[in-house]
Design a protein around this motif. Structure first.
Motif, mmCIF file in Angstrom:
data_model
loop_
_atom_site.group_PDB
_atom_site.id
_atom_site.type_symbol
_atom_site.label_atom_id
_atom_site.label_comp_id
_atom_site.label_asym_id
_atom_site.label_seq_id
_atom_site.Cartn_x
_atom_site.Cartn_y
_atom_site.Cartn_z
ATOM 1 N N VAL A 199 0.860 -1.186 0.000
ATOM 2 C CA VAL A 199 0.000 0.000 0.000
ATOM 3 C C VAL A 199 0.894 1.234 0.000
ATOM 4 N N ARG A 242 -0.994 8.209 -9.223
ATOM 5 C CA ARG A 242 -1.268 7.241 -8.167
ATOM 6 C C ARG A 242 -2.716 6.797 -8.163
ATOM 7 N N ASP A 246 -4.153 3.253 -9.501
ATOM 8 C CA ASP A 246 -4.670 2.399 -8.429
ATOM 9 C C ASP A 246 -5.997 1.764 -8.831
ATOM 10 N N SER A 247 -6.753 2.461 -9.676
ATOM 11 C CA SER A 247 -8.089 1.966 -10.027
ATOM 12 C C SER A 247 -8.036 0.658 -10.814
ATOM 13 N N ASN A 249 -5.179 -1.547 -10.390
ATOM 14 C CA ASN A 249 -4.062 -2.284 -9.786
ATOM 15 C C ASN A 249 -2.780 -2.070 -10.583
ATOM 16 N N SER A 251 -0.414 0.510 -9.934
ATOM 17 C CA SER A 251 0.567 1.393 -9.291
ATOM 18 C C SER A 251 1.956 0.801 -9.423
ATOM 19 N N ARG A 299 -2.925 -7.491 -4.943
ATOM 20 C CA ARG A 299 -3.350 -6.094 -5.118
ATOM 21 C C ARG A 299 -2.275 -5.190 -4.529
ATOM 22 N N CYS A 301 -2.057 -1.246 -3.752
ATOM 23 C CA CYS A 301 -2.972 -0.110 -3.843
ATOM 24 C C CYS A 301 -2.412 1.141 -3.179
ATOM 25 N N TYR A 302 -3.246 2.122 -3.134
ATOM 26 C CA TYR A 302 -2.833 3.453 -2.736
ATOM 27 C C TYR A 302 -3.857 4.000 -1.752
ATOM 28 N N SER A 304 -5.134 7.149 -0.248
ATOM 29 C CA SER A 304 -5.030 8.588 -0.478
ATOM 30 C C SER A 304 -5.202 9.404 0.792
#
Lengths: 471, 238
Positions: A199, A242, A246-247, A249, A251, A299, A301-302, A304
């Motif tokens: 993450v 980012r 991320d939407s 996968n 990143s 996954r 992810c980010y 925010s």
């Protein structure tokens, strides 16, 4: 002959000019999509924030926070203090001193009551020898201090991974401050979805910001024009690359300043690669390649809303050095994992993420400078519609300014940061300067980054450190 | 020199996008600024709130629900009679809203269930429609929504409903951290010992993992602990 040459040159310049135009239009479309999707997700995340906080995940997942440090006597104490002020409960802190020549270790020894530690690190990843390991158990969470021979940031991180005892680790730069809810927010995706292996958090420039007890007490733009422009650049970049990536996968970067990783995956891949300058990106690309080629459901992810405040360079020399280092790191990551290039079986990670970073990040200095040179030459030879080009560039600059301002204001609104009217006007003025002048200057800097490049060179990126506004 | 049609189109496109973005930014800023003021206004208008409770569709708004929460909090301290009226009205209105969940925004649904759980609107009074909707939502892909649904189910205080929810969660294969489950079970609004006995009698219906989670919960309050069930490893890594 001369006429023939002239014709050839004319066609070459036209092709380059056309290519450059298409390149910029594609980038404009990408920026627009990313800002729209990014701001929509930020606003949605803001609406969900209350409920996500209700969950109370401060004890659910145990993490080790690894802080690699090299000559950080000015800031290391505040970094550890910000961790202790976190609302997260279930973690340990591991500071790895990578052969500092200043008083980094002494500063920590004076602040915290360390005693020799009985923990035996599992040396799953080879590192330079560890010289000593201390621990402090009289604070909210255990704090470990490891001293080792100088080996670079990647090597220090690997030792931290060996020392850690939890299934997840978080990397944090020694000059960074976490907000009190940053650990909870970066852990949230791991609790929500079982297959999350990494993450990324958000890195925001802390220059000019006053932070008390790990909360923003006062938000001001930095006094330094250079730092101020970087604030805007960071917001545009985080929103564009980012959130959008991320939407799906995709990143490819988790900032080395603040990121969470599943330890077993990283250890299986041999940890961070020493001998690279972009160890953060290289690890993430390596994780993607490993999981995709082995058909693992994963996954990356980010988060925010997991915010880390860090100092950005206020001197041009420091900024240039930093950007050169980043560009070399990018080059190394892309070339070491070129197996990801345009492979349909790897999906959007390969077709979009990798290709974006290849064309619009790695090769962009070359493309942009070549494009500008072609345009100038065409204008000098009377080959182009000068009025159109000037209009186009002005429009493009205006467009990028508005995109950047959208990203910046979306961010400040969704995290409830108040901007003074003076800062509001400053943002608009400096945005124009950043988009036109600074961006071009950094393009030139990145273009020169690979001149004299030698692989295997590692060094800590050093910038002038200032005592942060921390209470 | 003149600009060709396609070039003009390109320039017009850029200008249009720039103008649209400026309008978008201004709209977002205005909405955010007005939101707080609107919530304050709605909170102070008690008669308007009672009217909204009689017309449930008016509650399909985050601001209205936030204002309702503020009203309930104020009334609980300052006006117990109003509090009871608001509570009764909200319970009925929410039950009606949950009959058509497809019309509810995800965040609005979360608020409704959050308020229902927090103020006990459905304590032993949830009808079959509400229960069906809760059981359907307990396997939602979003963790925060699953958590809110579980809180709401626990606030109803019926062992059978909670059992059915846990069975659905278990069989759907949705990853819901065991520590979070245990925390929710502790919030059950009925008698904990009755719930523990109820679950203990039906442990075999669950998967091994879920059995381990429930066994630990049951044993936490039991004089004679149940045997078995190893919880998922959580601290071993690397």
């Amino acid at each position: 002959m001369n006429f023939g040459l002239f014709l050839v040159l004319q066609y070459v310049l036209k092709i380059i000019g056309l290519f450059f135009l298409v390149y910029m239009i594609f980038y404009s479309v990408f920026l627009l999509l990313s800002v729209i999707i990014g701001t929509a997700r930020l606003y949605l995340r803001k609406r969900q924030h209350f409920f996500r906080h209700l969950i109370g995940q401060s004890n659910i997942v145990a993490v080790s926070v690894i802080v690699p440090a090299h000559n950080e006597e000015l800031v290391i104490k505040d970094t550890v203090r910000s961790l202790l002020a976190s609302d997260y409960q279930n973690f340990e802190i591991i500071v790895v001193d990578d052969g500092s020549s200043d008083n980094t270790v002494q500063v920590l020894m004076d602040e915290f009551h360390f005693t020799p530690s009985a923990r035996q690190p599992e040396m799953n990843i080879r590192t330079r020898p560890m010289l000593a390991l201390y621990e402090c158990r009289d604070r909210k969470v255990p704090i470990f201090l490891a001293k080792k021979e100088n080996g670079g940031k990647a090597d220090a991180l690997n030792l931290g991974i060996n020392i850690s005892s939890h299934p997840y680790f978080i990397t944090l730069d020694a000059d960074s401050q976490l907000q009190d809810d940053a650990l909870s927010n970066i852990v949230y995706p791991v609790i929500e979805t079982a297959n999350v292996i990494a993450v990324g958090g958000v890195v925001r420039p802390s220059n000019g910001v006053i932070i008390k007890n790990a909360r923003v007490a006062q938000y001001r733009l930095p006094r330094s024009l250079l730092a101020c422009m970087q604030v805007l650049e960071y917001e545009r970049t985080f929103l564009s690359t980012r959130i959008l990536f991320d939407s799906f996968n995709g990143s490819l970067i988790i900032s080395g300043a603040f990121g969470l990783f599943r330890k077993d995956y990283v250890t299986a891949l041999g940890g961070y690669s020493p001998g690279t300058l972009g160890e953060d990106m290289e690890l993430v690309v390596k994780l993607h390649e490993f999981c995709l080629s082995n058909g693992i459901d994963y996954r990356i992810c980010y988060a925010s809303d997991a915010i880390c405040w860090t100092q950005v360079p206020e001197k041009l020399r420091d900024l240039f050095r930093q950007r050169k280092r980043w560009h070399i790191g990018l080059f190394e990551s892309m070339t070491m994992h070129n197996g990801l290039m345009f492979q349909g079986r790897y999906g959007l990670v390969s077709l979009i993420s990798y290709m974006y970073f290849l064309i619009y990040e790695l090769m962009s200095p070359l493309i942009e400078l070549l494009g500008v040179a072609a345009i100038v030459l065409s204008a000098a030879m009377g080959l182009m519609n000068t009025r159109f080009m000037v209009m186009f560039f002005l429009l493009y600059a205006l467009y990028t300014v508005i995109i950047t301002l959208t990203a910046y204001f979306a961010r400040t609104q969704t995290v409830d940061l108040r901007i003074t009217p003076a800062d509001f006007l400053r943002v608009i003025a400096l945005c124009a300067l950043e988009v036109t002048v600074l961006r071009f200057v950094l393009t030139v800097v990145r273009f020169t980054a690979l001149f004299g490049y030698r692989s295997g060179k590692t060094s800590w990126g050093s910038i002038s450190r200032y005592k942060q506004n921390v209470g | 020199m003149y600009l060709t049609g396609s070039v003009q189109a390109l320039i017009v496109s850029f200008i249009s996008v720039c103008v649209s973005l400026i309008v978008y930014d201004l709209a977002c800023a205005l909405i955010f600024r007005r939101r707080s003021a609107r919530i304050r206004k709605l909170t102070s208008d008690t008669s308007g709130m009672m009217a909204a409770l009689r017309t449930p569709r008016k509650l399909r708004s985050e601001e209205r629900l936030l204002a309702l929460e503020n009203c309930l909090d104020d009334a609980a301290v300052n006006d117990p009679e109003l509090y009871q009226r608001l509570r009764a009205g909200a319970g009925e209105a929410f039950a009606k809203l949950l009959r058509t969940p497809e019309r509810l925004d995800e965040i609005v649904l979360a608020y409704i269930l959050y308020l229902a759980a927090g103020f006990g609107f459905f304590y032993h009074t949830a009808d079959e429609t509400v229960k069906t909707q809760l059981l359907f939502s307990v396997t939602h892909e979003k963790l925060y929504l699953r958590e809110i649904v579980l809180r709401c189910i626990c606030s109803i205080g019926e062992e059978d409903l909670l059992l059915r929810a846990l069975l659905r969660l278990d069989s759907a294969g949705v990853s819901h951290h065991f520590r979070l489950l245990q925390e929710r079970l502790k919030e059950f609004a009925g008698v904990q010992s009755v719930l523990a006995a109820y679950l203990a009698a039906r442990l075999s219906s669950f998967s091994e993992e879920m059995q381990a989670v429930l066994t630990e919960y049951i044993n936490a309050g039991a004089e004679v602990p149940l045997a078995g069930g190893k919880l998922p490893a959580e601290t071993e890594g690397g």
